[in-house]
Design an enzyme around this catalytic site. Structure first.
Site: not given
Ligand code: TA6
Length: 315
Positions: A168, A272
């Site tokens: 991520h 990502e």
């Molecule tokens: O990768 C994108 C995502 O899944 C979004 O939907 C957003 O919520 C983000 O990740 C962050 O997630 P987190 O659980 O780290 O707040």
């Protein structure tokens, strides 16, 4: 203890006394990875400039994952399963492998600095995800300052299991409105803002003027993020990870995220490398490998001239 005794690999305490490993490359670039989450929180080039975004409000305290850097989403991406969002790997304390295996003979290991971090499920983990595995994350800093993450996940259970996955990665950008992503044009994607409805991207490079949260499917192995203001291009090269998520929360969502400053969305972009649409299934004894390689180069080229092959030749 080859990596640990090496001066280019330092084990030290980071924020709140959490252990971290610093990798330093002879030309000056560096990487920092916390054992908490095997979470890369810093990647600096030879000039000492930070290339990853980490929120000024990031909380370095279990069980909260660190906001920014490169969280590891495993064994579940987002809410696509019964676990907490993005799985538990990002809020477990990993261990350092004292005696990591050498690079395979076909890889030129000269001037590469690396550390291997390991994760095995605890009894508690097995209650929420009843599958035994061994996860080895190799974090490597290459001679040109490239950051490579290689995940090897082995099924040590007696039955098969499936998982979804993402690196991520939060890139640091000067101004999100000035950024363009190339390599995802004309691809199909699932729109997280529309119940994961499937659509097809237009022919133009992706630019940003509002919230974006998309899972691009079966993408090419190279994606570029062009930061015009910084005159910098990030190249993401991936292997074993067919999908690519692009996320920026924009103003409203940013305000709702407690560990993200209200205006910080302007200076971050998540791209990502991921395996989401088709979960990875491992039979007992099988191993999966997923790699993400990041490089940052000056943007001496602009739209239409992108040839990541050329860019990557220098690394
Ligand atoms: O990768 C994108 C995502 O899944 C979004 O939907 C957003 O919520 C983000 O990740 C962050 O997630 P987190 O659980 O780290 O707040």
């Amino acid at each position: 203890m080859s990596t640990i005794e090496n001066k280019s690999v330092e084990i030290t305490k980071g924020i709140n006394g959490l252990e971290k490993v610093i990798l330093r490359e002879i030309h000056g670039s560096s990487v920092e990875v916390y054992l908490y989450g095997a979470h890369v929180t810093s990647w600096k080039n030879e000039q000492g400039e930070e290339l990853l975004f980490v929120s000024s409000k990031a909380i370095y305290k279990p069980p909260k994952p660190i906001r920014g850097g490169i969280p590891i989403c495993f064994p579940q991406f987002s809410n696509l399963g019964p676990l907490e969002t993005h799985g538990f790997a990002r809020n477990r304390v990993w261990t350092i492998e004292p005696d990591p295996p050498a690079f395979p003979p076909n890889v030129n290991a000269t001037n590469r600095v690396f550390v291997d971090l390991l994760l095995k499920p605890t009894e508690e983990d097995l209650k929420i995800w009843p599958h035994s595995f061994e996860y080895r994350l190799r974090v490597t800093l290459g001679p040109a300052g490239d950051l490579m993450l290689t995940s090897r996940i082995r099924n040590t259970d007696a039955k098969p299991f499936s998982f979804t996955f993402a690196y991520h990665t939060y890139f640091s950008v000067s101004d999100i409105s000035e950024v363009r992503v190339e390599g995802l044009e004309t691809l199909d994607y699932l729109d997280n803002l529309k119940n994961r409805e499937r659509s097809t991207e237009q022919g133009d490079a992706i630019t940003f003027e509002s919230e974006v949260d998309k899972i691009y499917l079966s993408t090419p192995s190279k994606i570029a993020i062009l930061d015009h203001e910084k005159k910098r291009t990030f190249v993401v090269r991936k292997d074993g990870l067919p999908d690519a998520v692009v996320w920026n929360p924009w103003d409203k969502k940013a305000k709702a995220i407690a560990d993200l400053g209200d205006d910080e969305y302007k200076h971050m972009l998540c791209v990502e490398a991921a395996a989401i649409e088709k979960p990875i299934t491992l039979k007992p004894g099988e191993e999966w490998k997923g790699r993400q390689e990041l490089s940052a180069v000056p943007s001496s080229y602009c739209s239409g001239q992108l040839d990541p092959n050329k860019v990557l030749q220098s690394s």
